[in-house]
Design an enzyme around this catalytic site. Structure first.
Site, mmCIF file in Angstrom:
data_model
loop_
_atom_site.group_PDB
_atom_site.id
_atom_site.type_symbol
_atom_site.label_atom_id
_atom_site.label_comp_id
_atom_site.label_asym_id
_atom_site.label_seq_id
_atom_site.Cartn_x
_atom_site.Cartn_y
_atom_site.Cartn_z
ATOM 1 N N ARG A 29 -3.966 0.137 -7.416
ATOM 2 C CA ARG A 29 -5.100 0.990 -6.977
ATOM 3 C C ARG A 29 -5.238 2.128 -8.009
ATOM 4 O O ARG A 29 -6.804 2.269 -8.209
ATOM 5 C CB ARG A 29 -4.729 1.518 -5.613
ATOM 6 N N HIS A 74 4.260 2.967 2.703
ATOM 7 C CA HIS A 74 3.525 2.694 1.597
ATOM 8 C C HIS A 74 2.393 1.761 1.947
ATOM 9 O O HIS A 74 2.590 0.812 2.521
ATOM 10 C CB HIS A 74 4.492 2.122 0.560
#
Lengths: 211, 414, 551
Positions: C335, C315
């Site tokens: 994000r 990740h």
């Protein structure tokens, strides 16, 4: 790790470590086997690493999660055993079949809840600072908004250990939450999709060509 | 065994019969008190009466402090009969068999401090005591001596029985006040002290039942008489609740300062089946253990304290060889865990963890690391509660660890 | 590797112009910097069903390791019989145990830590199920297959997609709540979020702690089910076989009593999760403490075939500072909401919404080439939360609540101070090959959850992990429950080990390397040392058993 400026006592072991470490990592630093009181290791959601904690020069002893608590010099720490499996308040989801009887069910399954003595021990024990006692009182009065109070409960059982009336507040909270979902949550889009599947109009073609 | 008991003498054991009590000389103490209220506290000071509920604190201090509060205020004199510690069974006997002895003591206290409320706080789990006391209080309501006390203060005297919650914690002074105020017996930190701010925020004197039972006799016979009852520098008599692995357990009234050996081997008839003596949990469980080397200790407040323990309520729970200290201690910790009021997480949670570690060691699953964790917990916990309950639990564990560490070590795996 | 000092990097950040990042050529970036592709970090297996395949060296060592125990260790160990033995205390194990018990089977659920101490409880994002009007089971199927680079098992993916809505019903019936987008609980519509790589919104969730909500419900259901005996702190040490190679039970180790227990079971379901705590390629991990691939190692030893065992998900935004939280996850939500990644020179370097493997590789590239940020010896890049807040005032407080909590635990105010991130080992894409019932090629042995392979191909979509554990946990529990025999196998032992040990010796592998490892290296746990603590007190074995069998 070069900075070993902090000394903490954990379960009787004096450990030299750094203030940039968590209490759980301090156990690792000590070289002792770590097989208990550890789960998610930092996210604070599994509720395994519960400790009693006294800070240097403080009279107060508090409860905390070791993975979330940074080392401070002079801390005294004692890990808490996890509670043996609690089958004190037993029920099945079938108990909720008669939805007109839900409030009775709450009191039958958690009879102690109505005997809350308002000592506040559950609130003070909760590492997530939930209004546990308020949730208990709401549930005992049949107010299902109690579910909301326990939204962020991680089931660490600290309130169950703390409760002198053996109410098992977190399990009561979860009971209300489960009941709320099991009995009342019927989203229309899910119902429709399940019906489509039953009718066979929602097939999957596994051999479809994909690029 | 030629000693003549005072509190347990047949003369006092008249039950809830005020006439019989007066016939045996009862009422004289109160009459003397009413005649010279100012003389009461100096007399107790001279006699050297101390609190029999555990602390051994000089009684006249508390009385003087409450008496010094403004006279126009309502004041409370409370007889604490909550008695619920394991191994202690003296107050219930006094309340059932000689309630007037206690009530008279409470009325003398009221006379000395100017209290217009005299409350007899009693454990509902002891129904015989409650019944006897209620009956006795009823008899006092029409008694001229009570009217005299009212006249002295120029206000009516409210004499009544109040039942406690029956919980162990309800015997703690501040919890007594919380209960009488109508709440749950939650202790709070002192100060404020009851003498200044007690029941209904009024000056309040709280004395143990046995303490008050001594008072009429001191008034009647004088300080010198009381002093001479004791052995050596100790004064008066003491009720010892003897239990455990002895032949004749029971309640014994003996001169204060009687040796432990004498109590067990003369009065108690020795160890059950002649098993070797191992230890005594004194004064209810919240004190350090006495061991064989302490058998000759004089059972008075100062002598026992000099050994680092405490006479407490005068309960002596005797343990013989073959009885697991670890298990006994675990049982006591369970008692404290059950008695915790819940307010302070370290008390409930600390006793939980103490109990877990003790059980693990007792059932043969313990490691040295568990023992170390137990010792460490005894360092971490003390002083963290509003009342002394958690400290009491720790004291027992720590004391057993100091004196019987081998018992623990023998049960460890590694 | 070293980077740009934190203070200097902060100064650079404050001067950052936020210029759009350069376009990157994905393939060379992945090959050069993604850990899955690194030369010298993989080993070719020489024994077992996957002989000739490559996987990360640390994992290969364990897959080809020798047993932790011998027949001698089993002498005197108590034997307990059950119909179904489930190993693993996360979502998959719970679903399997509950489903087997619903069929009237006697079930033991054994877990190394405690029930619920798992990756499941840590899952934040949600669970996929195609319930939207604009969605279909077919779309879910196709999205999943595409995201996995078309190398997943189509049958498994079809079963996954098909069972989505029913799994949600199953969870709701057991008491799990889901967020609603509109309307009331009865008749309203579920809140749906769109996972990366999906063609429509399909993720159902409960706030940003869906896994916690799921796990606390299932844990309670298991604990209250008196047909299930729950054994906490009992890791799996070896599987038991009969002479025909069938799986007939398992050897567990009771950590409280320091002794072995033999469980004879007609069906064994492994739900032991992934491998994050092996710290493959020395990566930090977002996984829970117990993720050491124990089940994977033992299934392989017994002859099960693995697939995509060289494929792991890193990740991109694991925490890189402070030290004690390194590896912890910052959800993709930051994000998605528009937060930028900024290197130590104050520049953006990758489109933040590229697939996870690309963003992860890009961050590793910055660090490798000296443009990372260094703080207290930790290397990473900035997740520019202050910049996000400047561009969208109030967003951190309103939409990214969990991020705020996490920042608080890091001791920073995310509105004024950026967070430091670097990739963290997150998920094992591949695993044991199973059929649509969760059955492996070994009779009697089932697998469910992260331990399995074939469902996600080489890349897992967000939200498919939680669905998989329920869908396949239930399927395995159903099939094992339906086919289990109440009669225990007559002969159980370590028969499969003899041939395995021959292969180890003949291949020149080190016979002294033992597995599974049970705990991470830094857990300081040594089975042999711990065994010395075996309770010798009379009655200890009985006490152990008494504590494990329902009274």
């Amino acid at each position: 790790m070069t900075d070993l400026s902090a000394r903490v006592t954990i379960n009787g072991h004096i450990i030299k470590t750094s203030t940039s470490r968590s209490l759980l990592e301090a156990v690792i630093d000590s070289g002792q086997p770590l097989t208990d009181g550890v789960g998610c290791m930092g996210q604070g959601v599994c509720g395994s690493c519960r400790v009693l904690l006294r800070r240097k020069d403080s009279r107060e002893v508090t409860t905390a999660l070791a993975c979330e608590t940074a080392v401070e010099d002079g801390m005294q720490v004692s890990f808490l055993d996890h509670l043996p499996m609690n089958r004190h308040h037993t029920y099945t989801t079938n108990d909720w079949d008669d939805t007109w009887n839900l409030l009775n069910r709450i009191n039958q399954t958690f009879p102690e809840a109505s005997r809350c003595r308002h000592c506040g021990g559950c609130d003070r024990s909760c590492p997530k600072h939930l209004d546990v006692q308020k949730g208990v009182n709401l549930a005992a009065a049949g107010d299902l908004s109690a579910a909301k109070v326990f939204d962020e409960c991680i089931m660490c059982n600290l309130c169950t250990i703390a409760c002198p009336e053996h109410i098992s507040p977190n399990h009561l909270g979860l009971y209300i939450r489960r009941m709320t979902a099991s009995v009342m949550l019927r989203p229309s889009d899910l119902l429709l999709r399940l019906r489509q599947i039953d009718l066979g109009v929602m097939p999957v073609d596994p051999d479809v060509e994909l690029t | 065994m030629s000693f003549n008991p005072v509190l347990l003498s047949s003369a006092t054991q008249v039950g809830a019969n005020l006439e019989a009590w007066f016939a045996q000389g009862g009422g004289q103490g109160l009459r003397q008190a009413l005649a010279a209220p100012q003389a009461i506290i100096p007399l107790l000071q001279e006699a050297g009466l101390r609190g029999m509920g555990g602390a051994g604190f000089p009684t006249h201090h508390k009385w003087a402090r409450t008496a010094a509060q403004p006279a126009h205020l309502d004041k409370y004199a409370v007889c604490n009969g909550n008695e619920d510690e394991p191994g202690t069974f003296k107050d219930r006997v006094l309340l059932e068999k000689s309630p007037h002895q206690v009530i008279e003591g409470a009325l003398i206290a009221a006379t000395a401090i100017g209290a217009n409320h005299v409350l007899l706080y009693v454990n509902p789990h002891q129904p015989e005591s409650v019944a006897s006391l209620r009956q006795a209080v009823q008899q006092w309501q029409t008694e001229p001596l009570l009217q005299e006390l009212a006249a002295l203060q120029d206000r009516p005297i409210d004499l009544r029985v109040v039942t406690s919650s029956g919980l162990y914690i309800g015997g703690e002074e501040t919890a007594v006040i919380a209960t009488i105020d109508g709440g749950f017996p939650f202790p709070h930190r002192k100060p404020p002290y009851p003498a200044e701010c007690g029941v209904d925020n009024k000056p309040t004197l709280i004395n143990n039942t046995e303490t008050l039972a001594h008072v009429p006799h001191i008034l009647r016979h004088g300080a010198r008489w009381y002093q001479d009852l004791g052995i050596g520098s100790a004064v008066g008599t003491k009720l010892y609740s003897l239990s455990g692995d002895v032949l004749r357990p029971g309640l014994y009234e003996l001169p204060m300062g009687t040796s432990l050996r004498k109590l067990i081997f003369e009065y108690g008839g020795g160890m059950l089946q002649n098993r070797p003596f191992k230890a005594v949990f004194t004064g209810g469980p919240s004190n350090t253990l006495l061991t064989e080397q302490h058998l000759d200790v004089a059972l008075d407040f100062d002598s026992v304290r000099a050994l680092g323990s405490s006479l407490g309520t005068g309960a002596m729970i005797v343990i013989s060889e073959g009885t697991s200290i670890v298990r006994k201690v675990a049982e006591y910790v369970d008692f404290f865990a059950a008695g915790s009021c819940g307010q302070c997480p370290p008390c409930k949670t600390g006793t939980y963890q103490l109990a877990r570690l003790l059980r693990r060691i007792d059932t043969g699953g313990g490691l040295h690391s568990d023992l170390r964790a137990l010792e460490s917990l005894c360092e971490l916990l003390p002083g963290s509660g509003r009342c002394g309950l958690i400290d009491g639990a720790v004291t027992v564990v720590r004391s057993s660890l100091m004196q019987f560490k081998e018992d623990y070590q023998q049960q460890l795996i590694d | 590797m070293s980077g740009i000092a934190y203070e200097l990097a902060l100064a650079n950040l404050s001067r950052s112009d936020g210029m759009a990042p350069p376009a990157v050529d994905k393939t060379p970036l992945l090959h050069r910097y993604h850990p899955d592709y690194q030369e010298g970090t993989r080993t070719r297996l020489t024994i077992g069903a996957n002989r000739g395949d490559e996987c990360p060296t640390r994992l290969a060592t364990l897959l080809q390791s020798n047993a932790q125990i011998t027949d001698a260790d089993l002498a005197g160990a108590p034997v307990i019989n059950t119909e179904v033995l489930v190993i693993g205390g996360g979502g998959a194990g719970s679903a399997a145990a509950l489903t087997a018990a619903e069929q009237g089977r006697r079930v033991i659920l054994a877990t190394k830590l405690r029930l619920g101490d798992s990756n499941t409880v840590m899952a934040e994002g949600g669970i996929q199920a195609a319930v939207g009007e604009d969605d279909s089971l077919q779309r879910h199927f196709e999205d999943t297959l595409r995201a996995g680079h078309l190398c997943a098992d189509r049958t498994l993916v079809a079963r996954l997609a098909e069972s989505g809505p029913d799994c949600i019903r199953w969870l709701i019936n057991r008491g799990m709540l889901f967020d609603l987008a509109e309307g009331t609980p009865v008749g309203g519509k579920l809140l749906r979020k769109k996972p990366g790589g999906a063609t429509c919104a399909r993720i159902l969730s409960y706030h940003d702690y869906t896994g916690l909500e799921l796990m606390r419900v299932l844990r309670e259901a298991v604990e209250l089910d008196d047909r299930i005996a729950l054994w906490n702190r009992c890791p799996l040490v070896e599987l038991l076989s009969d002479e025909s190679g069938q799986c007939v039970g398992a050897v567990l180790y009771n950590l409280d009593w320091h002794g072995f227990i033999l469980v004879r079971a007609s069906r064994v379901i492994l739900a032991t999760g992934g491998a994050g705590r092996l710290h493959l390629n020395d990566f930090p991990t977002s996984n829970h403490y117990g993720a050491t691939a124990d089940g994977l190692v033992l299934a392989y030893r017994m002859g099960a075939r693995l697939r995509e065992l060289d494929s792991f998900q890193y990740h991109p935004t694991g925490l890189a500072w402070p030290s004690h939280l390194v590896g912890g996850l910052i959800s993709e939500a930051a994000r998605s909401a528009g937060a930028w990644l900024i290197n130590g020179e104050g520049n953006r370097f990758v489109d933040e919404l590229q697939p996870r493997d690309v963003v992860a590789a890009a961050i590793l590239k910055e660090c490798a080439e000296g443009r990372g940020v260094e703080r207290d010896g930790n290397l990473g890049v900035f997740l520019d939360t202050p910049g996000l807040e400047r561009r969208h005032p109030g967003i951190l407080g309103e939409r990214l609540v969990s991020l705020g909590h996490l920042a608080h635990r890091c001791g920073i105010d995310p509105t004024t101070e950026p967070m430091m991130v670097r990739p963290t080992l997150h998920y094992q894409n591949g695993g044991v090959e199973i059929d649509e019932h969760g059955a492996t090629a070994i009779p009697g042995l089932y697998c469910a959850g992260e331990i399995t392979g074939g469902i996600h191909g080489r890349n897992r979509m967000m939200g498919n992990a939680l669905l998989e554990i329920i869908a396949f946990g239930r399927r395995a529990g159903q099939h094992a429950g339906a086919t289990a025999s109440p009669k225990p196998a007559p002969k159980v032992g370590l028969y499969h080990l003899y041939d395995w040990q021959r292969q180890i010796i003949l291949s020149g592998l080190p016979a002294e390397v033992c597995g599974p490892c049970l705990f991470p290296d830094y857990g300081n746990f040594d089975l042999r040392r711990d065994l010395v603590l075996r309770a010798s007190a009379p009655g200890a074995v009985q006490a152990m058993v008494a504590g494990m069998t329902p009274s």
